[in-house]
Design a protein around this motif. Sequence first.
Motif, PDB file in Angstrom:
ATOM      1  N   THR A 277      50.590  34.298  16.384  1.00  0.00           N
ATOM      2  CA  THR A 277      49.328  34.120  17.116  1.00  0.00           C
ATOM      3  C   THR A 277      48.419  33.115  16.412  1.00  0.00           C
ATOM      4  O   THR A 277      48.238  33.155  15.195  1.00  0.00           O
ATOM      5  CB  THR A 277      48.606  35.473  17.267  1.00  0.00           C
ATOM      6  OG1 THR A 277      49.461  36.376  17.975  1.00  0.00           O
ATOM      7  CG2 THR A 277      47.306  35.309  18.039  1.00  0.00           C
ATOM      8  N   ASP A 278      47.877  32.210  17.208  1.00  0.00           N
ATOM      9  CA  ASP A 278      46.949  31.168  16.733  1.00  0.00           C
ATOM     10  C   ASP A 278      47.597  30.229  15.709  1.00  0.00           C
ATOM     11  O   ASP A 278      46.912  29.629  14.880  1.00  0.00           O
ATOM     12  CB  ASP A 278      45.685  31.808  16.145  1.00  0.00           C
ATOM     13  CG  ASP A 278      44.516  30.814  16.127  1.00  0.00           C
ATOM     14  OD1 ASP A 278      44.429  29.976  17.052  1.00  0.00           O
ATOM     15  OD2 ASP A 278      43.712  30.861  15.176  1.00  0.00           O
ATOM     16  N   SER A 299      55.284  32.409  23.794  1.00  0.00           N
ATOM     17  CA  SER A 299      54.090  32.073  24.578  1.00  0.00           C
ATOM     18  C   SER A 299      53.196  33.280  24.815  1.00  0.00           C
ATOM     19  O   SER A 299      51.972  33.162  24.882  1.00  0.00           O
ATOM     20  CB  SER A 299      54.496  31.464  25.927  1.00  0.00           C
ATOM     21  OG  SER A 299      55.181  30.251  25.747  1.00  0.00           O
ATOM     22  N   SER A 300      53.807  34.461  24.951  1.00  0.00           N
ATOM     23  CA  SER A 300      53.020  35.666  25.217  1.00  0.00           C
ATOM     24  C   SER A 300      52.202  36.105  23.999  1.00  0.00           C
ATOM     25  O   SER A 300      51.288  36.917  24.127  1.00  0.00           O
ATOM     26  CB  SER A 300      53.936  36.812  25.661  1.00  0.00           C
ATOM     27  OG  SER A 300      54.841  37.163  24.632  1.00  0.00           O
ATOM     28  N   GLN A 302      50.342  34.029  22.262  1.00  0.00           N
ATOM     29  CA  GLN A 302      49.192  33.110  22.213  1.00  0.00           C
ATOM     30  C   GLN A 302      49.161  32.228  20.964  1.00  0.00           C
ATOM     31  O   GLN A 302      48.214  32.271  20.167  1.00  0.00           O
ATOM     32  CB  GLN A 302      47.887  33.900  22.324  1.00  0.00           C
ATOM     33  CG  GLN A 302      47.804  34.707  23.610  1.00  0.00           C
ATOM     34  CD  GLN A 302      46.576  35.601  23.666  1.00  0.00           C
ATOM     35  OE1 GLN A 302      46.103  36.068  22.631  1.00  0.00           O
ATOM     36  NE2 GLN A 302      46.067  35.828  24.853  1.00  0.00           N
ATOM     37  N   ARG A 304      48.495  28.800  18.910  1.00  0.00           N
ATOM     38  CA  ARG A 304      47.463  27.765  19.131  1.00  0.00           C
ATOM     39  C   ARG A 304      48.065  26.572  19.861  1.00  0.00           C
ATOM     40  O   ARG A 304      47.443  25.977  20.723  1.00  0.00           O
ATOM     41  CB  ARG A 304      46.892  27.322  17.780  1.00  0.00           C
ATOM     42  CG  ARG A 304      45.688  26.406  17.915  1.00  0.00           C
ATOM     43  CD  ARG A 304      45.104  25.964  16.579  1.00  0.00           C
ATOM     44  NE  ARG A 304      45.615  26.708  15.456  1.00  0.00           N
ATOM     45  CZ  ARG A 304      45.877  26.152  14.271  1.00  0.00           C
ATOM     46  NH1 ARG A 304      45.743  24.850  14.094  1.00  0.00           N
ATOM     47  NH2 ARG A 304      46.321  26.895  13.277  1.00  0.00           N
ATOM     48  N   PHE A 327      51.856  30.452  31.828  1.00  0.00           N
ATOM     49  CA  PHE A 327      50.821  30.501  30.793  1.00  0.00           C
ATOM     50  C   PHE A 327      49.926  29.253  30.910  1.00  0.00           C
ATOM     51  O   PHE A 327      50.013  28.339  30.079  1.00  0.00           O
ATOM     52  CB  PHE A 327      51.455  30.566  29.400  1.00  0.00           C
ATOM     53  CG  PHE A 327      52.433  31.685  29.220  1.00  0.00           C
ATOM     54  CD1 PHE A 327      52.003  32.957  28.882  1.00  0.00           C
ATOM     55  CD2 PHE A 327      53.802  31.472  29.397  1.00  0.00           C
ATOM     56  CE1 PHE A 327      52.911  33.996  28.716  1.00  0.00           C
ATOM     57  CE2 PHE A 327      54.710  32.502  29.231  1.00  0.00           C
ATOM     58  CZ  PHE A 327      54.265  33.768  28.889  1.00  0.00           C
ATOM     59  N   GLU A 329      46.937  28.626  30.207  1.00  0.00           N
ATOM     60  CA  GLU A 329      46.002  28.358  29.107  1.00  0.00           C
ATOM     61  C   GLU A 329      46.718  27.865  27.846  1.00  0.00           C
ATOM     62  O   GLU A 329      46.070  27.420  26.894  1.00  0.00           O
ATOM     63  CB  GLU A 329      45.206  29.637  28.773  1.00  0.00           C
ATOM     64  CG  GLU A 329      44.443  30.236  29.947  1.00  0.00           C
ATOM     65  CD  GLU A 329      43.419  29.260  30.504  1.00  0.00           C
ATOM     66  OE1 GLU A 329      42.763  28.566  29.698  1.00  0.00           O
ATOM     67  OE2 GLU A 329      43.284  29.177  31.739  1.00  0.00           O
ATOM     68  N   LEU A 330      48.037  27.955  27.830  1.00  0.00           N
ATOM     69  CA  LEU A 330      48.804  27.594  26.636  1.00  0.00           C
ATOM     70  C   LEU A 330      48.805  26.081  26.417  1.00  0.00           C
ATOM     71  O   LEU A 330      49.030  25.307  27.343  1.00  0.00           O
ATOM     72  CB  LEU A 330      50.237  28.108  26.782  1.00  0.00           C
ATOM     73  CG  LEU A 330      51.217  27.809  25.646  1.00  0.00           C
ATOM     74  CD1 LEU A 330      50.797  28.522  24.378  1.00  0.00           C
ATOM     75  CD2 LEU A 330      52.629  28.219  26.041  1.00  0.00           C
TER      76      LEU A 330
END
Length: 610
Positions: A277-278, A299-300, A302, A304, A327, A329-330
């Motif tokens: 994540t990030d 991808s799930s 999140q 960065r 996704f 927003e990815l």
Amino acid sequence: MYRRRAQSLFITDILIIWFSIVSSYFFRFHAGIPSDYKVQMFVYAVAMTVLCTCTFVYYRMYRRMWEYASIGEIVTLLKAVVAGSVLAFGAAWMIDAGRYVPLSIAARTIETMLLLMGGVRFAWRLIRIRLVDKRSTKNNVLIIGAGDCGALIAKEMMTPSFSGNRIVGFIDDDEYKQGMRVVGLPVFGTRSSIAEIVKAKDIHDIIIAMPSAPKAEISAIINICKLTNAKIKMIPAIHDFIKGRLSVKALRDVNVEDLLGRDPVMTDLVGIAEYVTDKIVLVTGAGGSIGSELCRQISSFQPRKLCLLGHGENSIYTIEMELRKKFPELVLETIIADIQDRSRLDHMFRVFKPEVVFHAAAHKHVPLMERNPAEAIKNNVFGTKNVADCADKYGAERFVMISSDKAVNPTSVMGATKRVAEMYIQSLNFVSKTKFVAVRFGNVLGSRGSVVPRFQEQIMNGGPVTVTHPDMIRYFMTIPEAVQLVIQAGSFANGGEIFILDMGKPVKILTLAEDLIRLSGYEPYADIPIEFTGIREGEKLFEELLTNEENITATQHNRIFIGKPISIDRSELDLELKRLEKVIGETPMLVKEVIQKVVPFHKQQISKTG
């Protein structure tokens, strides 16, 4: 057609209303209706006709498909009749100078209306079903699981939409249900009775309606069912059942994954999130079977930024479009590059500075690599070296390499090159701040060029299905479960480990071919022949997951184990890599001789000993 049916039903309802009222007065006064009550009867009948018509329209009673009627329709009919009757009772009292309709007459009227109106509607349903039955050829269907799910499926399949099927009954292991009837159909017995019932009742289709059962239990039932000639179908997973999406239309064929009988992988989401994540994550081979699934699952969490690196533009474009849709927003970066191109990789790492690298790019086909050993070395050895060196140079936190059980005691060029790649990242781990690990597993079902799609294609073409050897066995996983375990293993990385995934029980390739033929609705050897072609160059009869030097230790995950890192002389390995680099342009025979000196090939097994 709809208008004609609605008009017929409307006229029938009016006749029923008048008959119900007149008969109620008749029975109340024993055929001698007083004259003043005759006026009341007429007023009550008119009021009932008008007001019941209004309530029937309000409850859309003439817009319902009564051939699909169920308890819900009966409840609606009850509401419409009672509401209309109450209103008509009040209207008759007001019109008839404050004199009430006798309660016995009102109650009998409601009772008669409900009986006749419900009877007419369900009689239409029965007549319709019988007419369709006479025109259609029936497939006898047996449902395994006489619970809520099985009952719902049976009810739906009794409607005219599924008139080509006839539910014969149920099979259920619950002792309480034995000899009982569910939705009017018998429970014949337990799973031990399946073969007998299929034969006795001439069953064409078996539906496994057990969405909450463990996968091991489902697999055991499938193994019983596949011995019959019936076609097997399954209900979707339990979450679809809970969310109300259960439908006969959602039935699917049994597939090979169901036969493995393994429960879903349980992952430590917190541990994975901590390192993904990030973060800027790079996946090499992102367009391949494993690489693309890595991208979906990463991808799930999140990241960065997710960098998709691949050599084939079409496959990278396909996974990019899929991820952008799922996704939105990815942040995605698509990189067309060859891992053999060191300068291109160096530029890419310098620009994007990935913090986590999943290395899934590799040549994996054993017979092809036997014929093209130099390409296997260039891609699997030096391609991996390039990616690993760049990860070290630009300070990646983790490097997770996808390896193979064929790297253990290799008998093939492909397996040997994967073993050299493992050795290189293990040696690099000792001098780098990056945590380098490899994850080793066997075959994945449905990956490009794997045995299952090839068998399916051969079956589609009428056979023969070609099996190399009757005793050949392999470990199998589904692509999603393999990738889940790969990502999970990355969270356990301290550096230098080779993680080994629990592949479950090995599967005999001949049995796999026979199962696929049966699941396709054919009989092995009779409808679809099976031919043995002989073991191909570089292949083993069975695969191993550990070398002789490695000792297995457990992790906190019950499906992931660690092979003890072995000591690797970095200077000696570098010397061997230089030898490999020198012979890349030479003949395949010479290339093989050199790689066998780096990783000695083990003798081909000629009988199953493991």
